[in-house]
Design an enzyme around this catalytic site. Structure first.
Site, PDB file in Angstrom:
ATOM      1  N   PHE A   1       0.815  -1.299   0.095  1.00  0.00           N
ATOM      2  CA  PHE A   1       0.078  -0.013   0.020  1.00  0.00           C
ATOM      3  C   PHE A   1       0.948   1.377   0.008  1.00  0.00           C
ATOM      4  CE2 PHE A   1      -2.431   3.574   1.663  1.00  0.00           C
ATOM      5  CZ  PHE A   1      -3.477   3.395   1.024  1.00  0.00           C
TER       6      PHE A   1
ATOM      7  N   ASP B   1       9.084   2.610   1.627  1.00  0.00           N
ATOM      8  CA  ASP B   1       7.920   3.351   2.306  1.00  0.00           C
ATOM      9  C   ASP B   1       7.703   3.233   3.588  1.00  0.00           C
ATOM     10  OD1 ASP B   1       5.695   4.285   2.867  1.00  0.00           O
ATOM     11  OD2 ASP B   1       4.410   3.443   1.103  1.00  0.00           O
TER      12      ASP B   1
ATOM     13  N   LYS C   1       2.680   9.522   8.193  1.00  0.00           N
ATOM     14  CA  LYS C   1       1.723   9.223   9.285  1.00  0.00           C
ATOM     15  C   LYS C   1       2.118   9.765  10.730  1.00  0.00           C
ATOM     16  CE  LYS C   1      -1.050   5.534   7.831  1.00  0.00           C
ATOM     17  NZ  LYS C   1      -0.668   4.954   6.647  1.00  0.00           N
TER      18      LYS C   1
HETATM   19  C1  LIG Z   1      -0.784   5.376   5.206  1.00  0.00           C
HETATM   20  C2  LIG Z   1       0.194   4.923   4.136  1.00  0.00           C
HETATM   21  C3  LIG Z   1       0.325   5.361   2.938  1.00  0.00           C
HETATM   22  C4  LIG Z   1      -0.772   6.865   2.595  1.00  0.00           C
HETATM   23  O1  LIG Z   1      -0.558   7.901   3.378  1.00  0.00           O
HETATM   24  P1  LIG Z   1      -1.463   9.020   3.291  1.00  0.00           P
HETATM   25  O2  LIG Z   1      -1.211  10.108   4.135  1.00  0.00           O
HETATM   26  O3  LIG Z   1      -2.919   8.493   3.562  1.00  0.00           O
HETATM   27  O4  LIG Z   1      -1.644   9.496   1.785  1.00  0.00           O
HETATM   28  C5  LIG Z   1       1.441   5.262   1.915  1.00  0.00           C
HETATM   29  N1  LIG Z   1       2.126   4.333   2.478  1.00  0.00           N
HETATM   30  C6  LIG Z   1       1.807   3.331   3.562  1.00  0.00           C
HETATM   31  C7  LIG Z   1       2.923   2.198   4.006  1.00  0.00           C
HETATM   32  C8  LIG Z   1       0.851   3.761   4.482  1.00  0.00           C
HETATM   33  O5  LIG Z   1       0.615   3.018   5.524  1.00  0.00           O
END
Ligand SMILES: *Cc1c(COP(=O)(O)O)cnc(C)c1O
Length: 394
Positions: A137, A222, A251
């Protein structure tokens, strides 16, 4: 008031979220209060965001002070908190430079753009393919979505951005097969969060790094969810002992204020010259002041060490549930990014826990995810595990 507000929200807000029928009004530490005065112990933390707990005094004070002093001037000018935060992030990570934005998706957009621009500037414009992982994700904007390896999230938005491919997480052979001179980057989460709390097999991350090095390919981590102490080290990559070339954060970076960051080593970061990328709000004084207070508290109070200890404790308690209840398939996770995989649908447990005063989260239909504030204590963990024990016995 509460019922009316929920009805109004359902009428005027886009219907992109399935919300639980509760209106939250106040939070402190690991506790939230709704408009009926009911309290809840929070094992969601705004989806791994409020790592120091709700309304941490140091962060709230920093925001209040900064709000009185200066909120926004744009990136046409220097500001103090943005510079200090970048210095702090660079000194505590592998990276040499930081690009600030406003969310995780945006941080990944910046990472993807930088990887492609790096090879363009190097005179290898044919290197554009990005290998990502199944079940990953990376966010909801078009490039981040194109990098996300989940059909249910991608569906309906074609044509997505070209040049993305997916290999199964933990399958080094598949990555080896996918590598050639048209690959620009490998993009992965050190622990897959939304995908179901999937940890790397021992040695996997190191092998990915080696394959990237052997093929002259960039490695993007990420760390939007795994960063800022969540896994028991400041960054998730520290567990593997190998660093990426580019990393995205968001986050928990400012404990609840919207901020994203893309970090890179000098050699790669230098591909972004003036005008190459930008964000009006990115790294504004208010959110960077909040992030500075957050990062300072994380470090000075050894919140990360506490997180590692509580993660181990939490997982051992959940392991006890697994031994007792046949419907539990696995306990997974690192630090306080913890998953309980059931052999059945798990969503109804979220509602039942809420009735008992605990907020938890369900992902991929059958995985309960626990991402509490990193300051959570043993007694709160015990209370939740007792609650789950009772519910699983029903
Ligand atoms: C939550 C998340 C995102 C997206 O972040 P947003 O601030 O909602 O755009 C991207 N990568 C990972 C691993 C996430 O957990």
């Amino acid at each position: 008031m509460t019922a009316e507000l929920m009805q109004l929200a359902d009428r005027v807000i886009a219907q992109t979220y399935n919300r639980f029928p509760v209106v939250f009004e106040r939070g402190e530490g690991c506790t939230l209060w709704d408009t009926q005065g009911r309290s809840y112990i929070d094992f969601v933390a705004g989806i791994a965001v409020c790592s120091l707990g709700h309304c941490h005094p140091a962060v709230s004070a920093a925001v209040a002070d900064q709000a009185r002093q200066l909120c926004h001037v744009s990136n046409l000018y220097y500001t103090i908190p943005q510079t200090r935060l970048a210095e702090m992030l660079v000194s505590r990570s592998f990276a040499d430079r930081v690009f600030f934005c406003n969310s995780g998706a945006e941080a990944n957009e910046a990472a993807i753009k930088l990887a492609r621009k790096y090879f363009y500037e190097k005179g290898e414009p044919g290197r554009t393919r990005i290998i990502s992982m199944e079940q990953s994700f990376h966010g909801r904007t078009m490039a981040a979505l194109s990098a996300t390896g989940q059909d249910k999230i991608r569906k309906g938005f074609d044509p997505l951005l070209g040049g993305f491919e997916f290999i199964p997480y933990n399958n080094i052979g598949a990555l080896e097969n996918a590598m050639d001179a048209s690959v620009c980057a490998v993009m992965m989460e050190p622990v897959q969060g939304e995908g179901g709390v999937i940890c790397p097999d021992p040695g996997f991350v190191q092998k990915v790094r080696r394959l990237c090095d052997d093929n002259g390919v960039l490695l993007i981590f990420d760390e939007v969810q795994t960063g800022m102490g969540r896994t028991g080290t400041l960054f998730g990559y520290e567990h593997s002992g190998v660093a990426p070339d580019i990393m995205s954060l968001a986050k928990a970076l400012a404990n609840g204020l919207p901020i994203g960051a893309m970090l890179a080593v000098e050699e790669v970061a230098s591909a972004f010259g003036p005008g190459a990328h930008a964000s009006t709000f990115g790294g504004g004084p208010l959110v960077t002041a909040a992030a500075l207070a957050t990062l300072g508290t994380l470090t000075n109070d050894d919140v990360v060490g506490h997180c590692a200890a509580m993660g181990t404790y939490f997982k051992s308690k959940l392991q006890g549930l697994k031994e007792k209840h046949g419907c539990v398939e696995a306990v997974r996770g690192q630090g306080l990014l913890v998953g309980l995989k059931l052999k059945q649908e798990a969503g109804s447990l979220v509602t039942r826990c809420m009735e008992e005063g605990f907020l938890i989260n369900c992902i991929q239909d059958s995985v309960l995810r626990f991402v509490p504030p990193l300051i959570i204590g043993k007694s709160q963990i015990d209370a939740l595990v007792d609650c789950l024990d009772n519910l699983l016995s029903e």
